[in-house]
Design a protein around this motif. Structure first.
Motif, PDB file in Angstrom:
ATOM      1  N   GLN A  46       0.701  -1.573  -0.154  1.00 54.45           N
ATOM      2  CA  GLN A  46       0.189   0.662   0.312  1.00 54.45           C
ATOM      3  C   GLN A  46       0.609   1.761   0.216  1.00 54.45           C
ATOM      4  O   GLN A  46      -0.258   1.992   0.403  1.00 54.45           O
ATOM      5  N   LEU A  48       2.558   4.264  -1.184  1.00 56.02           N
ATOM      6  CA  LEU A  48       1.914   5.391  -2.563  1.00 56.02           C
ATOM      7  C   LEU A  48       3.133   5.435  -3.577  1.00 56.02           C
ATOM      8  O   LEU A  48       4.442   5.766  -2.702  1.00 56.02           O
ATOM      9  N   ARG A  85      -3.034   4.860  -8.188  1.00 53.81           N
ATOM     10  CA  ARG A  85      -1.975   4.293  -7.037  1.00 53.81           C
ATOM     11  C   ARG A  85      -0.659   3.412  -6.900  1.00 53.81           C
ATOM     12  O   ARG A  85       0.194   3.137  -6.363  1.00 53.81           O
TER      13      ARG A  85
END
Length: 199
Positions: A46, A48, A85
């Motif tokens: 996760q 960025l 993302r």
């Protein structure tokens, strides 16, 4: 590219990319030495894109310092393409490149570069991060396969090179062009100016 009036600076370029060397030469700069660092480029879960690219640029600078600690400055950079993302990192696998290009086809994406200048004597680190927007045209299956056959995509962020054949697929660019190639020249020059290395 002409090497007229190129100044050699007391910096290590922590990069295996020949494009970054060429870009520095474009603005009249040559590093004292070049080091290809070997770091783990796997994204954290996760993570960025802008955080990831900053972390990798820092890691390259630290790794270069461990290899070559006598040159006063280390210049390190990392460039990625991101669709939302999702980080579209470099690949040598055709199927991965095809997935990347299908994802980019007909849409806009961002290209991030983080640039680090480390003073090895004081430990001071200066950095800049640049984001450019790229609009791809919709690629036909024939265009996609032809581009994959060229192998230009290998070891390129987002699986394309804007300075090559892929330029024919790009409708628009917003922001720094040199950032998309691999090193934002204005921001890099500003870092060097801040340390009194260039005018």
């Amino acid at each position: 590219m002409s090497t007229y009036n190129v100044t050699k600076l007391p910096i290590v370029l922590a990069s295996a990319s020949p494009r970054r060397l060429q870009l520095l030469e474009q603005i009249g700069i040559a590093p004292q030495t070049v080091i290809a660092t070997d770091i783990d480029e796997a994204p954290v879960k996760q993570e960025l894109p802008r955080v990831y690219v900053q972390r990798l640029a820092n890691a390259k600078a630290v790794a270069a310092q461990q290899i070559e600690g006598t040159v006063p400055f280390i210049l390190a950079a990392d460039t990625i393409a991101a669709a939302g993302r999702r980080i579209l990192n470099k690949t040598s696998e055709r199927q991965v490149a095809k997935k990347h290009l299908n994802l980019l086809s007909g849409r806009r994406h961002r290209v991030y570069t983080s640039v680090i200048l480390m003073n090895t004597q004081t430990g001071k680190i200066s950095s800049r991060q640049v984001c450019s927007m790229v609009q791809f045209s919709r690629l036909s299956e024939k265009q996609l396969e032809h581009y994959l056959d060229s192998e230009e995509w290998k070891d390129k962020a987002g699986s394309y090179a804007i300075q090559g054949i892929a330029a024919s697929f790009i409708q628009a660019v917003s922001g720094s062009y040199s950032n998309i190639v691999g090193l934002p020249l204005f921001e890099t020059a500003q870092l060097l100016r801040g340390h009194g290395l260039i005018l």
